[in-house]
Structures are given as C-alpha cells and as structure tokens.
Motif scaffolding. Sequence first.
Motif, PDB file in Angstrom:
ATOM      1  N   LEU A  14      -4.889  -1.764 -11.700  1.00  0.00           N
ATOM      2  CA  LEU A  14      -4.196  -2.060 -10.444  1.00  0.00           C
ATOM      3  C   LEU A  14      -4.255  -0.873  -9.485  1.00  0.00           C
ATOM      4  CD1 LEU A  14      -1.023  -3.998 -11.627  1.00  0.00           C
ATOM      5  CD2 LEU A  14      -2.947  -4.902 -10.304  1.00  0.00           C
ATOM      6  N   LYS A  15      -4.144   0.316 -10.018  1.00  0.00           N
ATOM      7  CA  LYS A  15      -4.201   1.525  -9.187  1.00  0.00           C
ATOM      8  C   LYS A  15      -5.596   1.677  -8.584  1.00  0.00           C
ATOM      9  CE  LYS A  15      -1.901   5.059  -7.689  1.00  0.00           C
ATOM     10  NZ  LYS A  15      -0.687   4.936  -6.930  1.00  0.00           N
ATOM     11  N   ILE A  16      -6.633   1.488  -9.395  1.00  0.00           N
ATOM     12  CA  ILE A  16      -8.006   1.647  -8.912  1.00  0.00           C
ATOM     13  C   ILE A  16      -8.356   0.578  -7.871  1.00  0.00           C
ATOM     14  CG2 ILE A  16     -10.447   1.475  -9.592  1.00  0.00           C
ATOM     15  CD1 ILE A  16      -9.592   2.735 -12.300  1.00  0.00           C
ATOM     16  N   ALA A  53      -1.946  -0.009  -6.214  1.00  0.00           N
ATOM     17  CA  ALA A  53      -0.572  -0.380  -6.559  1.00  0.00           C
ATOM     18  C   ALA A  53      -0.060   0.457  -7.725  1.00  0.00           C
ATOM     19  CB  ALA A  53      -0.514  -1.859  -6.933  1.00  0.00           C
ATOM     20  N   THR A  54       1.225   0.801  -7.653  1.00  0.00           N
ATOM     21  CA  THR A  54       1.869   1.524  -8.745  1.00  0.00           C
ATOM     22  C   THR A  54       2.818   0.564  -9.445  1.00  0.00           C
ATOM     23  OG1 THR A  54       1.714   3.611  -7.551  1.00  0.00           O
ATOM     24  CG2 THR A  54       3.309   3.501  -9.342  1.00  0.00           C
ATOM     25  N   PHE A  55       2.355   0.022 -10.545  1.00  0.00           N
ATOM     26  CA  PHE A  55       3.177  -0.826 -11.401  1.00  0.00           C
ATOM     27  C   PHE A  55       2.901  -0.399 -12.827  1.00  0.00           C
ATOM     28  CE2 PHE A  55       3.934  -4.426 -14.184  1.00  0.00           C
ATOM     29  CZ  PHE A  55       5.225  -4.739 -13.831  1.00  0.00           C
ATOM     30  N   ILE A  56       3.954  -0.039 -13.534  1.00  0.00           N
ATOM     31  CA  ILE A  56       3.759   0.530 -14.864  1.00  0.00           C
ATOM     32  C   ILE A  56       4.633  -0.188 -15.882  1.00  0.00           C
ATOM     33  CG2 ILE A  56       3.934   2.628 -16.241  1.00  0.00           C
ATOM     34  CD1 ILE A  56       3.489   4.183 -13.658  1.00  0.00           C
ATOM     35  N   TYR A 110      -2.662   8.967  -5.267  1.00  0.00           N
ATOM     36  CA  TYR A 110      -2.321   8.222  -4.055  1.00  0.00           C
ATOM     37  C   TYR A 110      -3.494   7.357  -3.639  1.00  0.00           C
ATOM     38  CZ  TYR A 110       1.771  11.127  -3.716  1.00  0.00           C
ATOM     39  OH  TYR A 110       2.956  11.742  -3.980  1.00  0.00           O
ATOM     40  N   GLY A 111      -3.199   6.160  -3.185  1.00  0.00           N
ATOM     41  CA  GLY A 111      -4.245   5.263  -2.724  1.00  0.00           C
ATOM     42  C   GLY A 111      -4.921   4.547  -3.872  1.00  0.00           C
TER      43      GLY A 111
END
Length: 192
Positions: free
Chosen positions: A90-92, A96-99, A31-32
């Motif tokens: 993107l997560k770091i 954002a959660t895009f996979i 998360y985050g």
Amino acid sequence: MNYMDIFKFSPEEIKDLTISTFAIALIFAWYGRGIPHIDSWFILQFLIASFTVGSGFILHELAHRTVARHFGAWSEFRAWYEGLVIALVLKIIMGATFIAPGAVYIYKDYLTTEENGLISIAGPLTNVALAFVFYILNIPLISSLGFHVNLFLAAFNMIPIYPLDGNKVLNWNPLIWGVVAIPLFLWALGIF
C-alpha cells in the motif's frame, strides 16, 4: 503463575516484535509512494519513527500481554506477516500508511468479560500515557510525532468494532469505554 513469567519473552516473540517494529518505523519514515530514497534525512526519520511509533506499538502490545499474564493466561505477540506485506505494498503503490503488524495472542480456559475488558483497555491507556510523556519531553521532531501517533493509536484501537480493543471494552463496561473513547474520538476529529 510466577510473577517473573510476566517478563519472559520467547525467541519467536522477540523476532516478531523486532520485525514488526522495523516495518512500522520504515513505513512511518517513508513519505509518499514508490521506493523511498535512502539518505540522511530518511535515516533520521527512520530513527525518530523507531523511537516514537515503535515504542507506542511495543508498549501497547506488551500492556495487553502483561495484563493477560496477570490473569493467568498464556500470551505472546505474533506478527502478521501478510499484514506487514500489505502495508508495504500500500505504501509503494498508493503512499498510504495503514499498518496491521500483528497482535498479542491470549489463551486461557476461561476469561471473564471483565478480564478481557481490562486486557483490552491496557493497550490504549498505555498509548495515552505515552502520548503525554512525549508531550512533556518537548523534544523537536520527536515529541509532536510521539504525541500524535500515540493518541491516534489509542483512538483507533478504541473503535468498538471486533477485533479492536474498543469492542471488548464496550462489552465489559460501556461507561469506561465512553470515558476513554469519546475524548480520543473528539481529539481525532479535531474537536477537542
């Protein structure tokens, strides 16, 4: 094609499915933004994501693969490692959660529009079925995530933009596309 060939996995395919599933579970448990703090809560979230999101991803891809093999096509999942790296970055940076973990690659001298449509719709329909399995299970922390993630995967994949499944289904049969896609889009928009 021998019926049992449908169930054969190459070592490369097993490796790619495993790495992609691990990356997807990691991103969904996280998360985050920034580097996640690894504690017992994160490990629990990772295990839940592995089961819910991982099963949705794997079964979606295997549905495409199985139907393609049924039609006599060579088909195997291949990870898109660049996409997995982009997802982690993107997560770091943004949280954002895009996979985009990869896809089932299919080869046959000629696939009809119907065969391509049936191969394509197999993944989203598998996610819809899996969503309802999670809903019926009614297990705290697991069922809600499994239900929502699988319906989201189905809706996203039914968007009629190439290379998504929805584009190939719409080209094959607009009525079937509408019957499957419209309720999913209405659910995703919170209308249905």
